[in-house]
Write an enzyme that holds these catalytic residues in place. Structure first.
Site, PDB file in Angstrom:
ATOM      1  N   ARG A  58       0.816  -1.219   0.000  1.00  0.00           N
ATOM      2  CA  ARG A  58       0.000   0.000   0.000  1.00  0.00           C
ATOM      3  C   ARG A  58       0.848   1.267   0.000  1.00  0.00           C
ATOM      4  O   ARG A  58       0.385   2.328  -0.400  1.00  0.00           O
ATOM      5  CB  ARG A  58      -0.976  -0.016   1.174  1.00  0.00           C
ATOM      6  CG  ARG A  58      -2.183  -0.899   0.906  1.00  0.00           C
ATOM      7  CD  ARG A  58      -3.065  -1.004   2.101  1.00  0.00           C
ATOM      8  NE  ARG A  58      -2.607  -1.997   3.046  1.00  0.00           N
ATOM      9  CZ  ARG A  58      -2.753  -1.915   4.348  1.00  0.00           C
ATOM     10  NH1 ARG A  58      -3.316  -0.874   4.884  1.00  0.00           N
ATOM     11  NH2 ARG A  58      -2.325  -2.888   5.124  1.00  0.00           N
ATOM     12  N   GLU A  95       1.565  -5.455  13.406  1.00  0.00           N
ATOM     13  CA  GLU A  95       0.453  -5.487  14.367  1.00  0.00           C
ATOM     14  C   GLU A  95      -0.182  -6.880  14.336  1.00  0.00           C
ATOM     15  O   GLU A  95      -0.712  -7.352  15.325  1.00  0.00           O
ATOM     16  CB  GLU A  95      -0.571  -4.413  13.984  1.00  0.00           C
ATOM     17  CG  GLU A  95      -1.661  -4.177  15.017  1.00  0.00           C
ATOM     18  CD  GLU A  95      -2.753  -3.230  14.531  1.00  0.00           C
ATOM     19  OE1 GLU A  95      -2.702  -2.795  13.362  1.00  0.00           O
ATOM     20  OE2 GLU A  95      -3.657  -2.948  15.322  1.00  0.00           O
TER      21      GLU A  95
HETATM   22  O1  LIG Z   1       3.569  -0.074  11.684  1.00  0.00           O
HETATM   23  P1  LIG Z   1       3.382  -1.538  11.417  1.00  0.00           P
HETATM   24  O2  LIG Z   1       2.821  -2.279  12.599  1.00  0.00           O
HETATM   25  O3  LIG Z   1       4.612  -2.196  10.891  1.00  0.00           O
HETATM   26  O4  LIG Z   1       2.236  -1.701  10.312  1.00  0.00           O
HETATM   27  C1  LIG Z   1       2.138  -0.882   9.166  1.00  0.00           C
HETATM   28  C2  LIG Z   1       2.231  -1.678   7.912  1.00  0.00           C
HETATM   29  O5  LIG Z   1       1.156  -2.631   7.827  1.00  0.00           O
HETATM   30  C3  LIG Z   1       0.538  -2.527   6.558  1.00  0.00           C
HETATM   31  O6  LIG Z   1       1.134  -3.333   5.601  1.00  0.00           O
HETATM   32  P2  LIG Z   1       0.831  -4.881   5.408  1.00  0.00           P
HETATM   33  O7  LIG Z   1       1.983  -5.679   5.918  1.00  0.00           O
HETATM   34  O8  LIG Z   1      -0.526  -5.187   5.962  1.00  0.00           O
HETATM   35  O9  LIG Z   1       0.891  -5.088   3.847  1.00  0.00           O
HETATM   36  P3  LIG Z   1       0.144  -4.466   2.582  1.00  0.00           P
HETATM   37  O10 LIG Z   1       0.588  -3.022   2.457  1.00  0.00           O
HETATM   38  O11 LIG Z   1       0.686  -5.299   1.462  1.00  0.00           O
HETATM   39  O12 LIG Z   1      -1.342  -4.586   2.747  1.00  0.00           O
HETATM   40  C4  LIG Z   1       0.727  -1.077   6.194  1.00  0.00           C
HETATM   41  O13 LIG Z   1       0.590  -0.856   4.798  1.00  0.00           O
HETATM   42  C5  LIG Z   1       2.104  -0.783   6.700  1.00  0.00           C
HETATM   43  O14 LIG Z   1       3.103  -1.133   5.746  1.00  0.00           O
HETATM   44  N1  LIG Z   2      -5.201  -1.254  11.588  1.00  0.00           N
HETATM   45  C1  LIG Z   2      -4.628  -1.222  10.381  1.00  0.00           C
HETATM   46  N2  LIG Z   2      -5.324  -0.829   9.294  1.00  0.00           N
HETATM   47  C2  LIG Z   2      -4.738  -0.786   8.079  1.00  0.00           C
HETATM   48  N3  LIG Z   2      -3.466  -1.127   7.873  1.00  0.00           N
HETATM   49  C3  LIG Z   2      -2.734  -1.511   8.914  1.00  0.00           C
HETATM   50  N4  LIG Z   2      -1.454  -1.881   9.018  1.00  0.00           N
HETATM   51  C4  LIG Z   2      -1.211  -2.189  10.302  1.00  0.00           C
HETATM   52  N5  LIG Z   2      -2.290  -2.013  11.058  1.00  0.00           N
HETATM   53  C5  LIG Z   2      -3.276  -1.578  10.209  1.00  0.00           C
END
Ligand SMILES: O=P(O)(O)OC[C@H]1O[C@H](OP(=O)(O)OP(=O)(O)O)[C@H](O)[C@@H]1O
Ligand SMILES: Nc1ncnc2[nH]cnc12
Length: 170
Positions: A58, A95
């Site tokens: 994302r 998370e």
């Molecule tokens: O601060 P943090 O606890 O590390 O979480 C934040 C990350 O989590 C999500 O990515 P995700 O791994 O869900 O992957 P995506 O972007 O491919 O959906 C979001 O896009 C951040 O990169």
């Molecule tokens: N609560 C949340 N919503 C969307 N993206 C996330 N990445 C980590 N935590 C998230």
């Protein structure tokens, strides 16, 4: 424009107890997207940015648009096994899980000014891992910016060595 109107919350996704912030409504609206990019640019210090680093997946949406706007290169930080050339690798916690991230070793030159961008700052694990990857490349981190910051998870504390800007807070 109230940016929170473009974020929808999905309860218990991808796991029980997680309130997922879904940016899909924002991505559908080109005017809102344009305003988001303008707001990010307005919050940058007045220094040349050489590279914008975005985290899979994302983070890519806005980081590549920002790079174009700033006339900078875009550097993808990817999940393991996706980048074809020589990489640096860094483990991190999420998370809702753990994983590792990679960057191409030749993506950033020593001393280049780097802006790090992701859509969400949650626990800060992804952002901290990305900062470490940029530093392995000897880049200079100017700022980390996020569309959304989940204040209650204190991710900002994990990256307190860096300047942090977020447009939307929960
Ligand atoms: O601060 P943090 O606890 O590390 O979480 C934040 C990350 O989590 C999500 O990515 P995700 O791994 O869900 O992957 P995506 O972007 O491919 O959906 C979001 O896009 C951040 O990169
Ligand atoms: N609560 C949340 N919503 C969307 N993206 C996330 N990445 C980590 N935590 C998230």
């Amino acid at each position: 424009m109230e940016l929170k109107n473009y974020i929808r919350e999905i309860e218990n996704f991808p796991k029980e107890g997680i309130g997922y912030k879904d940016i899909s409504p924002l991505l559908l609206d080109h005017e809102a997207m344009k305003e988001v990019i303008a707001k990010f640019v307005a919050r940058l210090p007045d220094v040349r940015i050489d590279k914008v680093v975005g985290m899979e997946s994302r983070g890519f949406f806005f980081a590549s648009l920002l790079a174009q706007e700033l006339k900078a290169g875009f550097v993808p930080v990817r999940k393991p096994g996706k980048l074809p050339a020589k990489t640096f690798k860094q483990e991190y916690d999420l998370e809702y899980g753990s994983d590792s991230l990679e960057i191409h070793q030749d993506a950033i030159m020593e001393g280049e000014n780097v802006l790090i961008h992701d859509d969400v700052l949650a626990t800060g694990g992804t952002a901290l891992a990305t900062c470490k990857l940029v530093e392995k490349c000897k880049g200079n981190i100017v700022q980390c910016n996020f569309l959304i910051e989940l204040d209650f998870l204190n991710g900002r504390e994990r990256i307190s060595n860096y300047k942090v800007e977020s447009l939307i807070h929960y």
